[in-house]
Enzyme design. Structure first.
Site, mmCIF file in Angstrom:
data_model
loop_
_atom_site.group_PDB
_atom_site.id
_atom_site.type_symbol
_atom_site.label_atom_id
_atom_site.label_comp_id
_atom_site.label_asym_id
_atom_site.label_seq_id
_atom_site.Cartn_x
_atom_site.Cartn_y
_atom_site.Cartn_z
ATOM 1 N N HIS A 129 0.813 -1.221 0.000
ATOM 2 C CA HIS A 129 0.000 0.000 0.000
ATOM 3 C C HIS A 129 0.846 1.271 0.000
ATOM 4 O O HIS A 129 0.405 2.316 -0.476
ATOM 5 C CB HIS A 129 -0.942 0.005 1.204
ATOM 6 N N PHE A 375 -1.107 -8.212 4.993
ATOM 7 C CA PHE A 375 0.238 -7.648 4.856
ATOM 8 C C PHE A 375 0.259 -6.289 4.145
ATOM 9 O O PHE A 375 1.234 -5.948 3.460
ATOM 10 C CB PHE A 375 1.161 -8.636 4.132
ATOM 11 N N CYS A 376 -0.811 -5.509 4.301
ATOM 12 C CA CYS A 376 -0.910 -4.197 3.643
ATOM 13 C C CYS A 376 -0.632 -4.314 2.141
ATOM 14 O O CYS A 376 -0.001 -3.445 1.530
ATOM 15 C CB CYS A 376 0.022 -3.182 4.306
ATOM 16 N N ALA A 377 -1.110 -5.413 1.579
ATOM 17 C CA ALA A 377 -1.041 -5.637 0.130
ATOM 18 C C ALA A 377 -2.320 -6.371 -0.261
ATOM 19 O O ALA A 377 -2.294 -7.462 -0.830
ATOM 20 C CB ALA A 377 0.198 -6.441 -0.239
ATOM 21 N N CYS A 395 -5.576 -5.215 7.296
ATOM 22 C CA CYS A 395 -4.154 -5.575 7.375
ATOM 23 C C CYS A 395 -3.922 -6.629 8.440
ATOM 24 O O CYS A 395 -3.077 -7.493 8.305
ATOM 25 C CB CYS A 395 -3.312 -4.334 7.678
#
Length: 453
Positions: A129, A375-377, A395
């Protein structure tokens, strides 16, 4: 498969000393164990040498750039020498600027604030992100997740060929995925960008701690990374690269240090002349210790030798992947396939397990710290899990009780400070949990799975 077995026929360097290597944690089943920190992709433990260097400097701490006293002059020299050390570490070009920031996220938001008017930005949905979200004031093209490195290059070339050729453009790409650990074809993507009149910024947050990063060799325009993933303490980062967009933009923060001259106008207003150096985007009192710690980490990794560090990490990767492959219920997540080169970041799911439950059991019953979630993806993990891209997630761990299906995965990550025993314990723990189940009862509390008490 043990790391010692994998390394039987070759000399292997010892793990670099890091803080916390002797910390013990309690187990819910009784007793204590040395903590196995296997969450390097989120934050790597600080190298002992970095901590020692910072502690040696701390008594001499002083304000920088604006102090006449001895400690201020010493701190100023240290701060600017740190900038030069980072430039050498990244093999920057002679006219590149090195700007100290708070993190990779801060670095990329800084660059986003300097984009020329009507800039087009191209970014893959696979990005963290920090790379995916800062471009809100630009025209953004989000590219679908490629399934091979060549597909990534082809997709970018196709998108760039269709763009308005007269305006500025920027490509943002990761060097190593924070989800799969896979290396991206940065040099080829940079060539494609430049062939179509675009610039490229490399998110090296996961790459720089594991592999050498050369701005010249990769031919990227900017590099961003964080100190806390490079074995330095929290709160420092770097944006390094071409000076022109940085020099022509309004300062990222307005204030002292960024301004060279401020005068009152006859109408009562204020005129400001901004610095053209990196100071333009470093307003306020800088994080001198943070900059120094990054420089200390750069020196430590360089002197340890990336060839040696990479060789040892590849053995750790091989041991983890071999161990997980022996558990049919485990599915390792990958974009480019099993043979793709990667750093020490591996994400997986376990059939029949909620990922938060599995991660909680690794911690509570084995003293192993991993990460679970998206994982902020988010777009990338959803793609890898084969879920609807519109499905909501967070997240951290979503609200799912032990045993329930959840939209998240487990990530194990390691690096230069990881002992062999931590990897061997992790593989053994995965096998035991899948075979025997958890020894303890768990419940969901505030969205996380925790041991029931």
């Amino acid at each position: 498969m043990s790391v010692s077995t994998a390394a039987a026929d070759q000399a292997v360097c010892a793990p670099l000393p890091v803080l916390g290597r002797d910390v013990t944690v309690p187990l819910v089943t009784g007793g204590e164990v040395t903590y196995a920190a296997l969450d390097y992709a989120a934050s790597a433990p600080a190298l002992q040498r970095v901590w020692d260097d910072v502690a040696a400097y701390a008594p001499y701490y002083g304000s920088v750039h604006r102090g006449a006293g001895y400690l201020s002059q010493l701190s100023t020299d240290l701060f600017e020498n740190a900038r030069r050390t980072v430039a050498e570490f990244l093999d920057c070009r002679g006219d590149d600027q090195v700007v100290f920031t708070r993190s990779t996220t801060d670095s990329l938001n800084l660059l986003a604030a300097t984009l020329p008017a009507d800039c087009q930005v191209f970014v893959f949905e696979t990005e963290h992100h920090a790379s995916l979200l800062p471009w809100k004031d630009a025209r953004v093209t989000y590219l679908n997740a490629p399934r091979t490195p060549q597909e990534a290059v082809t997709a970018l070339e196709r998108a760039l060929a269709a763009r308005d050729p007269h305006g500025p453009a920027l490509v943002c790409v990761t060097g190593a995925s924070n989800v799969t650990g896979e290396l991206w074809p940065v040099r080829e993507l940079a060539a494609a960008a430049h062939a179509h009149g675009a610039r490229i910024v490399l998110d090296a947050a996961q790459l720089a701690p594991h592999h050498p990063v050369s701005v010249r060799d990769l031919d990227v325009d900017w590099v961003a990374f964080s100190g806390h993933k490079l074995y330095a303490p929290f709160g420092s980062g770097v944006l390094a690269g071409r000076a022109d967009w940085l020099r022509e933009a309004e300062p990222y923060l307005a204030g002292g240090g960024a301004s060279r001259k401020v005068t009152r106008r006859v109408d009562g207003g204020v005129d400001v002349e901004w610095h053209e150096s990196a100071a333009r985007h470093e307003a306020g009192s800088p994080n001198v210790i943070g900059a120094y710690s990054i420089a200390a980490a750069c020196k430590a990794l360089t002197e340890a030798g990336f060839d040696t560090l990479v060789a040892r990490e590849e053995q750790l990767i091989g041991a983890v992947r071999a161990g997980l492959s022996e558990v049919p219920e485990v599915r390792v997540l990958s974009l480019f396939g099993d043979d793709a080169p990667r750093v020490g970041v591996i994400s997986f799911v376990v059939e029949g397990w909620n990922s938060s439950h599995f991660a909680a059991a690794l911690s509570a019953e084995y003293g192993i710290g991993v990460r679970d979630g998206l994982f902020c993806a988010h777009p990338l993990v959803r793609t890898l899990l084969g879920s609807d891209p519109q499905t909501q997630g967070e997240c951290g761990a979503p609200e799912a009780a032990p045993g329930e299906k959840s939209l998240n995965a487990i990530r194990v990550s390691f690096g230069a400070g990881t002992p062999d025993e931590h990897v061997e314990r992790f593989v053994r723990a995965v096998k035991e949990l899948v075979r025997d189940g958890a020894k303890w009862n768990y419940r969901t509390e505030d969205g996380r799975c925790v041991p029931a008490v």
